[in-house]
Design a protein around this motif. Structure first.
Motif, PDB file in Angstrom:
ATOM      1  N   VAL A  53      38.638  85.709 102.847  1.00  0.00           N
ATOM      2  CA  VAL A  53      40.001  85.737 103.784  1.00  0.00           C
ATOM      3  C   VAL A  53      41.050  86.697 103.261  1.00  0.00           C
ATOM      4  CG1 VAL A  53      39.595  83.261 104.413  1.00  0.00           C
ATOM      5  CG2 VAL A  53      40.785  84.072 102.210  1.00  0.00           C
ATOM      6  N   PHE A  93      39.289  87.340  75.389  1.00  0.00           N
ATOM      7  CA  PHE A  93      37.985  87.765  75.078  1.00  0.00           C
ATOM      8  C   PHE A  93      38.036  89.008  74.298  1.00  0.00           C
ATOM      9  CE2 PHE A  93      34.605  85.922  77.977  1.00  0.00           C
ATOM     10  CZ  PHE A  93      35.053  84.520  78.020  1.00  0.00           C
ATOM     11  N   PRO A 101      36.909  91.657  80.339  1.00  0.00           N
ATOM     12  CA  PRO A 101      36.267  91.410  81.555  1.00  0.00           C
ATOM     13  C   PRO A 101      37.283  91.661  82.917  1.00  0.00           C
ATOM     14  CG  PRO A 101      36.572  89.338  80.398  1.00  0.00           C
ATOM     15  CD  PRO A 101      37.409  90.301  79.670  1.00  0.00           C
ATOM     16  N   MET A 153      25.719  79.510 100.037  1.00  0.00           N
ATOM     17  CA  MET A 153      26.025  78.589  99.101  1.00  0.00           C
ATOM     18  C   MET A 153      25.252  77.403  99.207  1.00  0.00           C
ATOM     19  SD  MET A 153      28.504  79.719  96.702  1.00  0.00           S
ATOM     20  CE  MET A 153      29.788  78.407  96.628  1.00  0.00           C
ATOM     21  N   ASP A 183      29.174  82.622  93.507  1.00  0.00           N
ATOM     22  CA  ASP A 183      29.394  83.212  94.758  1.00  0.00           C
ATOM     23  C   ASP A 183      29.506  84.746  94.792  1.00  0.00           C
ATOM     24  OD1 ASP A 183      32.026  83.847  94.423  1.00  0.00           O
ATOM     25  OD2 ASP A 183      32.683  82.147  95.516  1.00  0.00           O
ATOM     26  N   LYS A 238      29.204  84.344  81.404  1.00  0.00           N
ATOM     27  CA  LYS A 238      30.174  83.811  80.504  1.00  0.00           C
ATOM     28  C   LYS A 238      31.453  84.680  80.664  1.00  0.00           C
ATOM     29  CE  LYS A 238      27.408  81.169  77.814  1.00  0.00           C
ATOM     30  NZ  LYS A 238      26.869  80.476  76.543  1.00  0.00           N
ATOM     31  N   SER A 239      31.671  85.817  81.183  1.00  0.00           N
ATOM     32  CA  SER A 239      32.667  86.573  81.140  1.00  0.00           C
ATOM     33  C   SER A 239      33.337  86.219  82.705  1.00  0.00           C
ATOM     34  CB  SER A 239      32.545  88.226  80.923  1.00  0.00           C
ATOM     35  OG  SER A 239      31.781  88.299  79.834  1.00  0.00           O
ATOM     36  N   THR A 294      36.773  88.436  84.732  1.00  0.00           N
ATOM     37  CA  THR A 294      36.418  89.558  85.567  1.00  0.00           C
ATOM     38  C   THR A 294      37.094  89.476  86.714  1.00  0.00           C
ATOM     39  OG1 THR A 294      34.449  88.837  86.625  1.00  0.00           O
ATOM     40  CG2 THR A 294      34.179  89.818  84.727  1.00  0.00           C
ATOM     41  N   GLY A 309      35.830  76.131 101.042  1.00  0.00           N
ATOM     42  CA  GLY A 309      35.945  77.292 101.846  1.00  0.00           C
ATOM     43  C   GLY A 309      37.194  76.939 102.768  1.00  0.00           C
ATOM     44  N   GLY A 340      40.414  77.369 101.132  1.00  0.00           N
ATOM     45  CA  GLY A 340      40.791  78.992 101.270  1.00  0.00           C
ATOM     46  C   GLY A 340      41.340  79.169 102.607  1.00  0.00           C
ATOM     47  N   ARG A 341      40.948  78.822 103.576  1.00  0.00           N
ATOM     48  CA  ARG A 341      41.318  79.502 105.160  1.00  0.00           C
ATOM     49  C   ARG A 341      42.879  78.562 105.209  1.00  0.00           C
ATOM     50  NH1 ARG A 341      35.809  78.967 105.926  1.00  0.00           N
ATOM     51  NH2 ARG A 341      35.665  76.778 106.390  1.00  0.00           N
ATOM     52  N   ARG A 370      45.380  79.902 102.790  1.00  0.00           N
ATOM     53  CA  ARG A 370      45.407  81.507 102.804  1.00  0.00           C
ATOM     54  C   ARG A 370      45.425  82.056 101.406  1.00  0.00           C
ATOM     55  NH1 ARG A 370      50.081  83.420 103.751  1.00  0.00           N
ATOM     56  NH2 ARG A 370      51.117  81.506 104.010  1.00  0.00           N
ATOM     57  N   LEU A 371      44.040  81.459 100.707  1.00  0.00           N
ATOM     58  CA  LEU A 371      43.822  81.837  99.335  1.00  0.00           C
ATOM     59  C   LEU A 371      42.292  82.350  99.452  1.00  0.00           C
ATOM     60  CD1 LEU A 371      45.122  78.553  97.621  1.00  0.00           C
ATOM     61  CD2 LEU A 371      46.113  80.843  97.415  1.00  0.00           C
ATOM     62  N   GLU A 372      42.105  83.478  98.477  1.00  0.00           N
ATOM     63  CA  GLU A 372      40.966  83.969  98.292  1.00  0.00           C
ATOM     64  C   GLU A 372      40.140  83.123  96.969  1.00  0.00           C
ATOM     65  OE1 GLU A 372      38.744  88.363  98.480  1.00  0.00           O
ATOM     66  OE2 GLU A 372      40.822  88.192  97.627  1.00  0.00           O
ATOM     67  N   ILE A 373      39.017  82.392  97.189  1.00  0.00           N
ATOM     68  CA  ILE A 373      38.707  81.705  96.037  1.00  0.00           C
ATOM     69  C   ILE A 373      37.146  82.167  95.712  1.00  0.00           C
ATOM     70  CG2 ILE A 373      38.160  79.251  95.466  1.00  0.00           C
ATOM     71  CD1 ILE A 373      40.006  78.114  97.854  1.00  0.00           C
ATOM     72  N   ASN A 427      33.835  81.051  93.397  1.00  0.00           N
ATOM     73  CA  ASN A 427      33.277  79.969  92.783  1.00  0.00           C
ATOM     74  C   ASN A 427      32.186  80.417  92.034  1.00  0.00           C
ATOM     75  OD1 ASN A 427      33.945  77.412  94.366  1.00  0.00           O
ATOM     76  ND2 ASN A 427      33.424  79.054  95.923  1.00  0.00           N
TER      77      ASN A 427
END
Lengths: 454, 492
Positions: free
Chosen positions: A5, A42, A100, B239, B263, B333-334, B338, B366, B369-370, B373-376, B378
């Motif tokens: 989105v 980290f 990261p 997913m 994801d 693990k990171s 990121t 999901g 998110g809609r 209005r968030l980018e999520i 996983n």
């Protein structure tokens, strides 16, 4: 999952302009870089000063928090702890390799230092001495060579032996600093005066950065580098007009002196016939690769800086990636490899030097623990922060000598000087050798074998 | 309260602390304290709370002295390790003395016959395992932050990690503890046999987030290094397909050491950071680790690969070399960090659903998110049904943080209604203390508060944590009964 989105999230964003109260001017630590830190922590185990102190303020995350606090006006730029931490940092960039989130920590700490330098009346005295050094001595290759020649005279005439014996240095508190002085080369490398043509099939032209300390203390490493490159099919030129890379000035917060050095080098290396600008000093190569950031706000130079920065290669990286066309001769020695911070962390070059070492027949590489932990040299850090520097040097030498290797291989003059001085003071016989010197010896061994066969 | 101390008393206190731990190990200036204002959680959770003073003791005896000084001044004490917590557990919410345990890293004993080691809590999780590996053992709990996080923090939060699917969480690996109690006494609970008669006090202290005592030594269980390890990477077009593969693997009777899902958004960030070799065109990947006897690992590897292919896997790859396996794990693990490349802030929810409810739960994420209005992103322990959706945002965007917190609450309510828990492994801290009332009745909470008060009647040990607002100060307020509350819910 359905499509991300992102678009409408971004479209609806109302970004508030940030007011950076504690910093000022174009060289303020960039807010977007500060904001990349998600304080996951980290970086902590990668940081030499955190490893030794185990306190948050001496970690990269802690320092970013302090920079952010100054940026937001919650902490004074002149806060003594803030200043201490900005200079206790080695700028080894190990945190960047571990991060990261991709925080460009080096840009933050260099900018923060520049802010302190620009606004600090208290450090005026130290500052003017540094400026004299960076602009006066390092700023001109000719003046640097003249100063170095004086030093060479001091070493060769016996004055050094006399002064060291007299105990004078200890009385004025300079003994440790004097011990770091390099043994200078018989013949300095003067840009524009020497040239090595490619042997065999010509593969391209590389321009060597002579640098300041490398060209006077390690001129023979340069000649070894050039011989190895030429043996592998490259014309090696040392373009005139070049000078110090500017790293020492930039790391100390004198960005203007750094920019002047960058402009001179960009002009010197601008010939389109140059396929790669090669450095055998990790610190210099890393600095040159960041000329684009340094000159990003200079409309006359930004584009040229980007072009040259893109051509810079460390010599190990260059040779390993191009491939050796000439097989080195055998060297039956045990070596251990110490990774210069500005090679492994700033330039992320770790595999290539090991590949080159593996290409030397009969050579045995014994990996040391913590090979990528700073040796404490860090430019002029060992002069400014002797306590932390020697603690790190002790750790490095303990790690290196634990391997029992006869040679410590490195790829940066600062590390080599630091480790050699440390070994000398301990009376340990282990040799410190630049990787190009080692390769050159291997090729020389080939010649000896060939001569014997004839 | 911290602010009640006058400047003279404060300076006398600081001198006394310096006499205990050494001047270099006391911080009381603005900059020295500012760095302890946060942990790895978002500042919307941690708030802005400064300790009065921070100390870095070097031994259990020093901790005892510091605690007794705090008691004499009626000051709160909060223990902190590396500050990688995600729920604000190490924040000095009511000021006081922050006891930073990072200098206490000694290994006192490794006993291979009785299979335990006695270590100090400041040791970094991975450093402990790497030391034990020299003798063929490891410490099994491996939170993603294991390169950084300390054993003390693992004990405080009863931390899990990818490998807890097979090996269990921290409480399964702690045999005994040396603890400074809120009375100021130093005592041992538990012991090498792992069997306790009467109350399981070790069990009570593990996961208590520093509210019942400060651990100064831990007797940890040694786990034998497995003979063989296999790591498989499988890519999926959705997913949903990956979630169904997870259930199929477990239903086939295979218990992997870990079973992790990421994801597409997470993969893109991880690849940008570390170039680990995750397929950037996949909608989801499963990272499966199998360990044990070589024959079993090989046989189970075949089953896992087959089950993945049966559930639409477009690629199944065996990471054959140790370097390749390490690189895949480095990325996993990171992964949280990121995501800082994609947005300046993220809010990481840690919540659990029964494994079979994974597909609808991910669908619900999901939808959130809609809706908000968030980018999520996983990235989570699929084998345990332990979700870790990371909601990306920019705090400078007006209203963003509210949307994030509302979405987080909605998700918690959903997971509890689905038979899950409010927290998988990151602890309650400041973040989820109000959410506890979603799955515990007032009577449950009163019973827990009774335990807390029997250890810490003055409420000086890590105050303002775990219990819902209004539960402190000895008062048991009537909590709003949540409509979601019903019989049959459980907490892992």
């Amino acid at each position: 999952m359905s499509a991300p989105v992102a678009e409408h999230v971004l479209a609806s964003a109302v970004v508030q302009p940030e007011v950076l109260t504690g910093f000022s001017g174009p060289d303020a630590p960039p807010w977007e870089v500060i904001n990349t830190c998600v304080h996951c922590g980290f970086c902590l185990p990668a940081c030499p000063t955190y490893k030794l102190t185990l306190r948050e303020r001496s970690s990269p995350r802690g320092r970013i928090t302090l920079i952010k606090a100054v940026a937001e006006g919650r902490l004074d730029l002149m806060d003594p702890t803030f200043q201490d931490e900005m200079y206790l940092c080695l700028n080894c960039r190990a945190c960047e390799a571990a991060c990261p989130s991709g925080v460009k920590y080096g840009e933050l700490v260099e900018s923060a230092r520049a802010q302190i330098e620009a606004q600090s009346p208290r450090t005026l005295r130290v500052r003017s001495a540094r400026i004299a050094a960076f602009r006066g001595v390092f700023g001109s290759s000719r003046r640097f060579r003249a100063a170095s020649a004086g030093l060479r005279l001091y070493q060769r005439t016996g004055a050094q032996r006399f002064v060291r014996r007299s105990g004078l240095l200890r009385r004025v508190g300079l003994a440790e600093k004097e011990a770091l002085l390099p043994e200078l080369s018989e013949r300095f490398l003067v840009p524009g005066k020497e040239f090595w043509p490619a042997e065999g099939v010509r593969r391209g032209t590389v321009a060597l950065l002579a640098g300041c300390i490398m060209s006077t203390a390690y001129a023979e490493v340069h000649r070894a580098t050039a011989r190895v490159l030429s043996r592998n099919g490259f014309d090696v030129i040392v373009p005139p007009g070049q000078g110090c890379c500017g790293a020492l000035a930039i790391h100390s917060g004198d960005l203007e002196a750094g920019r002047a050095a960058a402009r001179a080098n960009i002009a010197a290396f601008s010939s389109p016939s140059i396929d790669a600008v090669v450095s055998n000093a990790a610190g210099c190569g890393a600095a040159m690769r960041e000329y684009d950031f340094l000159l990003r706000n200079d409309p006359d130079w930004a584009e040229r800086a980007r072009r040259i920065a893109g051509k810079v290669r460390d010599v190990s990286e260059f040779l390993a990636d191009q491939g050796l066309v000439a097989t080195p001769g055998p060297l039956a020695v045990t070596v251990t490899y110490q990774e210069p911070c500005h090679l492994v962390h700033a330039q992320r070059i770790s595999r290539q030097p090991r590949e080159l070492l593996a290409a030397i027949p009969e050579l045995q590489l014994i990996e040391m623990p913590e090979s990528a932990l700073c040796c404490g040299s860090a430019g002029i850090y060992n002069l400014l922060q002797p306590e932390m520097s020697s603690a790190l040097l002790e750790r490095k030498l303990a790690n290196a000598t634990s391997t029992g290797a006869a040679i410590i291989v490195s790829a940066n003059p600062g590390c080599m000087l630091q480790m050699a001085a440390g070994l000398r003071s301990k009376g340990v016989q282990t040799e410190v050798v630049h990787i190009m010197t080692l390769l050159d010896r291997a090729y020389a061994a080939l010649d000896v074998t060939a001569a014997a066969a004839n | 309260m911290a602010s009640a101390l006058g400047p003279a008393t404060k300076s006398a206190l600081i001198s006394k602390l310096a006499a205990i731990v050494g001047e270099a190990h006391v911080a009381s200036d603005a900059a020295g304290l500012a760095v302890y204002e946060f942990d790895a959680s978002d500042e919307a959770i941690a708030g802005h709370h400064l300790p009065l003073v921070a100390v870095l003791p070097g031994s259990a005896e020093e901790v005892v002295q510091v605690v007794n000084l705090a008691l004499a001044h009626d000051l709160p004490v909060v223990a902190r390790g590396a500050g990688t917590g995600l729920a604000g557990g190490a924040i000095a919410a009511r000021g006081g003395i922050l006891i930073v345990m990072t200098r206490m890293t000694r290994i006192h004993e490794i006993n291979e016959i009785d299979r335990y080691a006695v270590v100090e809590p400041g040791i970094v999780n991975l450093d402990l395992s790497n030391t034990l590996l020299q003798q063929g053992y490891f410490f099994a709990p491996d939170p993603a932050s294991q390169r950084v996080c300390t054993l003390g923090g693992n004990i405080a939060n009863n931390s899990g990690g990818p490998h807890c699917l097979k090996y269990g969480v921290t409480s399964n690996h702690i045999l005994g503890l040396e603890v400074v109690l809120p009375s100021g006494e130093l005592t041992w609970v538990g012991g090498p046999s792992g069997e306790t008669s009467g109350y399981d006090l070790t069990g009570a202290i593990v996961g208590s987030e520093g509210t019942l005592g400060i651990v100064t030594k831990a007797m940890v269980r040694l786990t034998r290094k497995p003979e063989a390890v296999a790591v498989l990477l499988a890519a999926f077009p959705s997913m949903d397909a990956a979630s169904r593969a997870v259930s199929a693997i477990v239903a086939a009777g295979v218990l992997p050491a870990s079973l992790e899902m990421m994801d597409a958004l997470t993969i893109s960030a991880v690849e940008a950071a570390f170039h680990c070799g995750y397929p950037t065109d996949a909608a989801a990947v499963l990272l499966v680790e199998l360990d044990g006897l070589a024959e079993t690992v090989a046989e189970h590897g075949e089953i896992v690969a087959r089950k993945c292919r049966e559930h639409e896997a477009t690629m199944v790859r065996h990471a054959t070399t140790k370097a390749e396996q390490d690189l895949l794990w480095l990325g996993r693990k990171s992964a949280f960090g990121t995501l800082g490349r994609l947005a300046p802030n993220y809010y990481l929810q840690d919540t659990v659903v029964p494994r079979t409810k994974l597909p609808p739960a991910l669908e619900f994420v999901g939808q959130l998110g809609r809706e908000f209005r968030l980018e999520i992103a996983n990235v989570f322990h699929a084998g345990d049904g332990n979700l870790h959706p990371l909601m990306l945002f920019d705090r400078r965007e007006r209203g963003a943080i509210q949307r994030v917190l509302e979405a987080g609450d909605a998700l918690l309510e959903y997971c509890i209604a689905a038979g899950g828990a409010v927290s998988g492994e990151h602890g309650i801290g400041m973040e989820k203390k109000d959410a506890l009332s979603l799955c515990f009745t007032t009577d449950d909470l009163r019973a827990m508060a009774g335990l807390k008060r029997s250890f810490d009647p003055r409420e000086l040990f890590n105050p303002e944590k775990i219990f819902p607002s209004g539960f402190s100060c000895g008062e048991v307020n009537q909590l709003k009964q949540q409509s979601l509350m019903r019989d049959g819910m459980y907490v892992v």
